[in-house]
Scaffold this motif. Structure first.
Motif, short mmCIF file in Angstrom:
data_model
loop_
_atom_site.label_atom_id
_atom_site.label_comp_id
_atom_site.label_asym_id
_atom_site.label_seq_id
_atom_site.Cartn_x
_atom_site.Cartn_y
_atom_site.Cartn_z
N ALA A 1 0.75 -0.75 0.34
CA ALA A 1 -0.17 0.27 0.12
C ALA A 1 1.33 1.28 -0.11
N ASN A 2 0.25 2.21 -0.60
CA ASN A 2 0.65 3.60 -0.50
C ASN A 2 -0.27 5.21 0.20
N LEU A 3 0.02 5.00 2.14
CA LEU A 3 -1.36 5.55 2.11
C LEU A 3 -1.04 6.41 3.00
N GLY A 4 -1.31 7.38 3.06
CA GLY A 4 -1.23 8.68 4.24
C GLY A 4 0.30 8.87 3.45
N ASP A 5 1.29 9.13 4.28
CA ASP A 5 2.20 9.66 4.62
C ASP A 5 3.48 9.07 3.52
N ASP A 6 3.06 7.90 3.41
CA ASP A 6 3.73 7.24 2.26
C ASP A 6 3.94 7.80 0.71
N VAL A 7 3.21 8.43 0.73
CA VAL A 7 2.52 9.15 -1.15
C VAL A 7 4.25 10.22 -0.90
N LEU A 8 4.68 10.41 0.22
CA LEU A 8 5.89 11.40 -0.22
C LEU A 8 7.16 11.13 0.11
N TYR A 9 6.85 9.91 -0.06
CA TYR A 9 8.20 8.88 -0.17
C TYR A 9 8.23 7.59 -1.44
N SER A 10 6.79 7.43 -2.10
CA SER A 10 6.76 6.16 -3.03
C SER A 10 7.16 6.88 -4.73
N GLY A 11 7.98 5.89 -4.73
CA GLY A 11 8.67 6.30 -6.21
C GLY A 11 6.87 5.77 -7.00
N THR A 12 5.94 4.96 -6.32
CA THR A 12 5.17 5.16 -7.11
C THR A 12 4.08 6.17 -7.35
N LEU A 13 4.18 6.83 -6.03
CA LEU A 13 3.52 8.62 -6.29
C LEU A 13 3.78 9.60 -7.51
N GLY A 14 5.93 9.28 -7.26
CA GLY A 14 6.69 10.58 -7.76
C GLY A 14 7.04 10.03 -8.87
N ALA A 15 6.12 8.84 -9.95
CA ALA A 15 6.43 8.76 -11.17
C ALA A 15 5.10 8.89 -11.43
N ALA A 16 3.71 9.01 -11.22
CA ALA A 16 2.53 9.97 -10.75
C ALA A 16 2.37 11.05 -10.90
N ARG A 17 3.19 11.89 -10.57
CA ARG A 17 3.42 13.27 -10.61
C ARG A 17 4.21 13.73 -11.30
#
Length: 242
Positions: free
Chosen positions: A95-111
Motif C-alpha cells: 500500500a501507499n497510504l497517508g505519508d507514504d505518498v511523500l516517499y513513494s516512487g509509485t507516486l513520484g512517477a505519477a506526479r
C-alpha cells in the motif's frame, strides 16, 4: 481514451505491472517504461550524475536503469510515439497510504506524469497476492472515467485491499491519513566490524484511507499538485516584507 503509459517503482519484472500490462493491452495502446531494478522509496528523484541506459524489450516495453520519474521523462521525450491520455504507475506491491505518498516512487512517477497526460494514477495493492483484484479495479475506474469524459482531476492515489474482487465492499473517495514516525533504526555489523543501519519499519497509520482499506474498500484520494500553503502567504508576507 486510447494511449496509456505504464510505469512502476518495483521494476520491469514485477508481477503487478506485468499483470496490468497484459490486461490493458487488450483494450488500449499501452507502452510500459519501467525501472530495470526496484526503486521503492525513490519518490520523484531524477538521475542527474550519470547517463541513463535503456533496454528495449520489444516494441511496447522498455527497461530503464534509472528512477520511476526518469522513466516518465524518457518516455515523454523519446520512447513513445503518441502522447498518453493516462499515466498509470503500478500496480505497486504494498500500500501507499497517508505519508507514504511523500516517499513513494509509485507516486513520484505519477506526479511526474502530470506534464504529459490529462490524468495520472498511482495504483497500489495492500499486499502481494490478489493482483487480479487491483487489475479489475483499474479497468473499472478507466471505464468510469471514459463515461465522465475525462474530468479535470489530475492525480489519483488508489489503494486496493488484498482480497478477492467479489469481497470488495466498494469504493471510497477519502482523505490521506497519517503515520507516526517509523520505528527506530537498527544497527548491524558487517564482517569487518563496521556498523551499518537498517531503517526502522513503518508504524501503523490512521485516518480515512487506512480505515477504508481495513474495511475492505478501495481507497481513492485526489492528490493536490500545488503544495503552496495559500493560507500562510499573508502571514509570511507580514513578517518578511517590510
Amino acid at each position: 481514451m486510447q494511449n496509456i503509459l505504464l510505469t512502476n517503482d518495483d521494476g520491469i519484472q514485477a508481477q503487478g505491472i506485468n499483470r496490468l500490462f497484459d490486461r490493458l493491452s487488450r483494450s488500449y495502446r499501452v507502452k510500459m517504461i519501467a525501472p530495470e531494478d526496484d526503486c521503492s522509496g525513490k519518490s520523484q528523484s531524477l538521475t542527474l550524475d550519470r547517463p541513463i541506459k535503456v533496454r528495449q524489450i520489444d516494441g511496447h516495453r522498455f527497461a530503464v536503469q534509472g528512477t520511476p520519474a526518469d522513466c516518465i521523462q524518457l518516455g515523454s521525450a523519446h520512447l513513445i510515439d503518441a502522447k498518453p491520455d493516462v499515466v498509470i504507475s503500478g500496480i505497486n506491491h504494498g500500500a501507499n497510504l497517508g505519508d507514504d505518498v511523500l516517499y513513494s516512487g509509485t507516486l513520484g512517477a505519477a506526479r511526474e506524469g502530470r506534464h504529459i497526460a490529462k490524468l495520472c494514477m498511482a495504483v497500489s495493492l495492500a499486499g502481494n497476492h490478489h493482483f487480479d483484484t487491483a487489475v479489475q479495479v483499474v479497468c473499472e475506474i478507466l471505464q468510469r472515467l471514459e463515461r465522465a469524459a475525462m474530468p479535470s482531476v489530475r492525480l489519483l492515489n488508489i489503494n486496493v485491499p488484498d482480497i478477492p474482487y467479489e469481497q470488495l465492499q466498494g469504493f471510497k473517495v477519502c482523505r490521506l491519513g497519517e503515520r507516526p514516525i517509523a520505528e527506530p533504526a537498527q544497527p548491524v555489523q558487517d564482517p569487518k566490524g563496521q556498523t551499518h543501519w537498517w531503517l526502522g519499519r513503518l508504524a501503523p497509520g490512521q485516518g480515512e484511507d487506512f480505515e477504508a482499506i481495513k474495511n475492505g474498500y478501495v481507497a481513492i484520494t485526489p492528490i493536490k499538485l500545488d503544495e503552496t500553503d495559500s493560507a500562510a502567504l499573508a502571514v509570511v508576507d507580514s513578517w518578511i516584507i517590510k
